[in-house]
Design an enzyme around this catalytic site. Sequence first.
Site, PDB file in Angstrom:
ATOM      1  N   HIS A   5     -10.072  -9.104  -1.132  1.00 45.64           N
ATOM      2  CA  HIS A   5      -8.719  -9.556  -1.423  1.00 45.64           C
ATOM      3  C   HIS A   5      -8.695 -11.084  -1.388  1.00 45.64           C
ATOM      4  O   HIS A   5      -8.854 -11.685  -0.329  1.00 45.64           O
ATOM      5  CB  HIS A   5      -7.739  -8.973  -0.396  1.00 45.64           C
ATOM      6  CG  HIS A   5      -6.322  -9.400  -0.622  1.00 45.64           C
ATOM      7  ND1 HIS A   5      -5.313  -9.129   0.263  1.00 45.64           N
ATOM      8  CD2 HIS A   5      -5.762 -10.049  -1.641  1.00 45.64           C
ATOM      9  CE1 HIS A   5      -4.184  -9.628  -0.213  1.00 45.64           C
ATOM     10  NE2 HIS A   5      -4.430 -10.194  -1.356  1.00 45.64           N
ATOM     11  N   ARG A   9      -4.443 -14.014  13.386  1.00 41.28           N
ATOM     12  CA  ARG A   9      -3.073 -13.628  13.722  1.00 41.28           C
ATOM     13  C   ARG A   9      -3.089 -12.941  15.083  1.00 41.28           C
ATOM     14  O   ARG A   9      -3.632 -11.839  15.220  1.00 41.28           O
ATOM     15  CB  ARG A   9      -2.512 -12.661  12.693  1.00 41.28           C
ATOM     16  CG  ARG A   9      -2.386 -13.235  11.310  1.00 41.28           C
ATOM     17  CD  ARG A   9      -1.618 -12.257  10.437  1.00 41.28           C
ATOM     18  NE  ARG A   9      -1.569 -12.714   9.058  1.00 41.28           N
ATOM     19  CZ  ARG A   9      -0.840 -12.148   8.103  1.00 41.28           C
ATOM     20  NH1 ARG A   9      -0.084 -11.075   8.398  1.00 41.28           N
ATOM     21  NH2 ARG A   9      -0.840 -12.601   6.884  1.00 41.28           N
ATOM     22  N   ARG A  27       7.066 -16.340  -2.055  1.00 40.71           N
ATOM     23  CA  ARG A  27       7.516 -16.826  -0.739  1.00 40.71           C
ATOM     24  C   ARG A  27       6.422 -17.678  -0.104  1.00 40.71           C
ATOM     25  O   ARG A  27       5.288 -17.691  -0.577  1.00 40.71           O
ATOM     26  CB  ARG A  27       7.781 -15.619   0.175  1.00 40.71           C
ATOM     27  CG  ARG A  27       6.536 -14.749   0.350  1.00 40.71           C
ATOM     28  CD  ARG A  27       6.613 -13.792   1.504  1.00 40.71           C
ATOM     29  NE  ARG A  27       5.315 -13.208   1.775  1.00 40.71           N
ATOM     30  CZ  ARG A  27       4.808 -12.135   1.189  1.00 40.71           C
ATOM     31  NH1 ARG A  27       5.513 -11.481   0.267  1.00 40.71           N
ATOM     32  NH2 ARG A  27       3.599 -11.688   1.507  1.00 40.71           N
ATOM     33  N   GLY A  56       0.784  -1.234   0.000  1.00 39.11           N
ATOM     34  CA  GLY A  56       0.000   0.000   0.000  1.00 39.11           C
ATOM     35  C   GLY A  56       0.815   1.283   0.000  1.00 39.11           C
ATOM     36  O   GLY A  56       0.248   2.370  -0.007  1.00 39.11           O
TER      37      GLY A  56
END
Length: 447
Positions: free
Chosen positions: A208, A338, A292, A165
Site C-alpha cells: 500500500h 501509531r 483530508r 475494507g
Amino acid sequence: MFQRILVANRGEIALRVFRACKELGIEVVAVCSEADRDAPYLRVADRVICIGPAPSKESYLDIARIISAAEVADVDAIHPGYGFLAENPSFAEVCRSCKIEFIGPPEESMRLLGNKVEARELARRADVPVIPGSPGPVETDKEALRIAREIGYPVMIKAAAGGGGRGMRIARNDMSLQNCLKQARAEAQAAFKDPTVYIEKYIERPRHIEVQVLADHHGNVLHLWERECSVQRRHQKLIEETPAPGLRPEVRQAVCEAAVRLCREAGYTNAGTCEFLMDEDQNFYFIEANARIQVEHPITEMVTGIDIVQWQIRIAAGERLPFRQEEIPQHGASIECRVNAEDPYNGFRPTPGRITRFIPPGGPGVRLDTHACEGYMIPPHYDSLVAKLIVHRPDRDAAIRCMLRALEEFTIEGIKTTIPFHREILEHSAFCEGRYDTTFVERHWSG
Ligand code: MV4
C-alpha cells in the site's frame, strides 16, 4: 489571511491544527464534547465551546452544533482534521453557504472522489492505471460472471461507496462469485446505504503506497512524495514510512506524477492523498483518494520540510504555493508508529482509562504528536490513538534504530498500549530488510 479558525475535531489532530494556526498568527476556537471538557490539550485554544454530550453523533459529528459554535465565535474558517466530518461534502457545502471557509477541497471533488466507481473512471481519464475490472457497477450475476471469466480469478468484489475494507469479498471461482456478490451487496447496503458493487482482479500480497499532494487555487498541483503504509492490521495502519523501501526511482517518479494528474483531473485543491496498490513487479494501480489531512502526514513533513497543515490553511485563504516540483526534497528517512490505547496481546482491545505515568521520548530526530500527558483520561467514546511517534534520520537503518531507542524511552503507565508490539515489528528481519506487504502483520502475528 484568516483571523479566527474553528477546529472541528478533538485529540491529537485538533492540537496539531491549533499549533499550525498559532504559528500563522490565527486565533483558535476549539469545540469539545462533555467527555473532553477538561482535557489539557484544549488550553492551547483561545476559546473552547462545549458542543454536546460524549457520543460523536451528538457532538463532533453534529453539523448544526458545529455551525452554531462557528457563528457564535464568528470564525472565518473551519478545519475538519481527519475522521468525523472531514470528508463529508455536505458539511463543506453548509460551511461555505454560511460564508465560513471549509479548509479542504471543493465539495464537487469530494463527491467525485468519495465514490469509488467515479474515482476509477476519473483515474482512467487522467491516464492513471487502475486495477483491471468491470468498467462500472455490476448489475447482474450474469454480467459479473462474464467479467470475472474475462479478467480471470481470483477477483475482488468491492462496494462503490466503500472504504476501509468494508463490503469487500474475494471470489476464486464461478461458484463462490454468486455468494460473494450477495454478501458484498448486503454489507454495502448496511454500511453505506448503497448496494452498488464492482469487480476487480485480485492483487495478491499488494503493498500500500500513497502519494501526498498539495494543490492551490492558482493551478499549482504538487506532490510531496510517497508513503509506504503496508504495516497494517485489519485496515488499521500501525507504521508508515517514507521513502518506500526498495521502490525503484523511475516507479517513484511515475506514481507521484500519476497522483498529480489525478488531482488535476478532479479539480482538487488543498491537501489530499492518492492511494495505490503495488504488486511484486512494482506495477501500481490507483485505488482511492483521501480528501483530508491524514494521520501519517508528519513523515512527509519531516522529509520535505513542508508544514502541510499550515499550507492547508494558506491554500484555503487563497495563497499560492511558492515552490516548484523540482524544489521539493525527500531528505533522509522518516517512520511513524501509531501508539494506540489497545492491548496488542489481547486482540488489540481498546484500553481506555487514566494515564498514571507519561514519560515522552526525545532527543535527536524524534517528534511526538500527542494530546496525552500524565493524568490524562482516555475517553472510551473515540478512536484509540494516543500518540504518534515520528523519527527522522539520514537513512532508513538509522531511522529504525532511532525509533527503537525512542520506543524504549517512551513510558506510558496505567493503560496498555501498542508500544511493545511496535518494538517487535521494528526488530523483525522482514521489516528491517524492507520486505513486507499488506499481509505482513497477519502472517507473522496471527494470534
Ligand atoms: C484490493 C486488494 C487486492 N486486490 N483490491 C482494502 C481496503 C481498500 N481501500 C482496498 N483494499 C484492498 N483492495 C484488489 N483488487 C487488497 C486490499 C487490501 C488492502 C489494501 C490496502 C491496505 C491494506 C489492505 C489490506 C487488505 C486488503
